[in-house]
Motif scaffolding. Structure first.
Motif, mmCIF file in Angstrom:
data_model
loop_
_atom_site.group_PDB
_atom_site.id
_atom_site.type_symbol
_atom_site.label_atom_id
_atom_site.label_comp_id
_atom_site.label_asym_id
_atom_site.label_seq_id
_atom_site.Cartn_x
_atom_site.Cartn_y
_atom_site.Cartn_z
ATOM 1 N N ASN A 15 0.826 -1.206 0.000
ATOM 2 C CA ASN A 15 0.000 0.000 0.000
ATOM 3 C C ASN A 15 0.864 1.261 0.000
ATOM 4 O O ASN A 15 0.489 2.275 -0.584
ATOM 5 N N ASN A 19 0.500 3.926 -3.054
ATOM 6 C CA ASN A 19 0.173 5.343 -2.919
ATOM 7 C C ASN A 19 1.249 6.237 -3.506
ATOM 8 O O ASN A 19 0.944 7.280 -4.088
ATOM 9 N N TYR A 84 -7.925 6.909 -6.161
ATOM 10 C CA TYR A 84 -6.668 7.387 -5.568
ATOM 11 C C TYR A 84 -5.943 8.350 -6.507
ATOM 12 O O TYR A 84 -5.412 9.372 -6.055
ATOM 13 N N SER A 98 -4.602 9.117 1.759
ATOM 14 C CA SER A 98 -4.759 7.691 2.045
ATOM 15 C C SER A 98 -5.279 7.474 3.459
ATOM 16 O O SER A 98 -6.127 6.605 3.693
ATOM 17 N N ASN A 102 -8.705 5.559 4.336
ATOM 18 C CA ASN A 102 -8.662 4.336 5.133
ATOM 19 C C ASN A 102 -9.435 4.452 6.448
ATOM 20 O O ASN A 102 -10.009 3.468 6.915
ATOM 21 N N LEU A 105 -12.958 4.032 5.349
ATOM 22 C CA LEU A 105 -13.145 2.613 5.042
ATOM 23 C C LEU A 105 -13.314 1.790 6.314
ATOM 24 O O LEU A 105 -14.214 0.946 6.396
ATOM 25 N N ALA A 106 -12.476 2.030 7.305
ATOM 26 C CA ALA A 106 -12.553 1.272 8.556
ATOM 27 C C ALA A 106 -13.915 1.446 9.224
ATOM 28 O O ALA A 106 -14.519 0.477 9.699
#
Length: 141
Positions: A15, A19, A84, A98, A102, A105-106
């Motif tokens: 990751n 990125n 992205y 990022s 994230n 997303l979590a």
């Protein structure tokens, strides 16, 4: 223990490179041309890795074992990678874009886990969600 740790280290390392590459994609290059090259390389490497790990299995019979998830995963990965590239072209810093994605997303995956997979949500997770949302506010103000 190593079997538990190495996959997360692979995801973190990959990751990080991912990125850096998304941020480094030239702004004047068409994002979808970039993604097509990305996926040609990915398809080639996936086939090579299949050959190394397949223990004599044939590729095409393995295709019959797949379901809808592989097709939807492919579409979602293209959308993710385009997202992205778009994040960085819109001016997000690599250190924040990022992270914000994230964290979001979590939080969403906790909700998905509870609704679709009947996972239990604990008080500590609720506190974590609140901290993440607070962090998003602090990152973007």
């Amino acid at each position: 223990m190593w079997n538990y740790i190495w996959p997360i280290l692979l995801v973190i390392g990959s990751n990080t490179v991912y990125n850096i590459c998304a941020k480094s994609t030239p702004a004047e290059a068409n994002a979808f041309v970039s993604l097509s090259v990305t996926y040609l390389v990915g398809a080639f490497l996936s086939i090579v890795m299949f050959l190394f790990t397949s223990s004599g299995k044939a590729y095409f019979p393995e295709l019959r074992k797949l379901n809808w998830a592989s097709v939807v995963l492919g579409a979602s990965v293209v959308a993710l990678e385009f997202g992205y590239i778009a994040i960085y072209r819109a001016g997000w810093k690599v250190s924040v874009g990022s992270l914000a994605a994230n964290i979001g997303l979590a939080v969403i995956l906790i909700i998905v886990g509870v609704i679709f997979y009947k996972e239990l949500i604990t008080f500590k997770q609720i506190c974590g969600i609140m901290l993440c949302l607070g962090g998003l506010l602090l990152l973007n103000t």
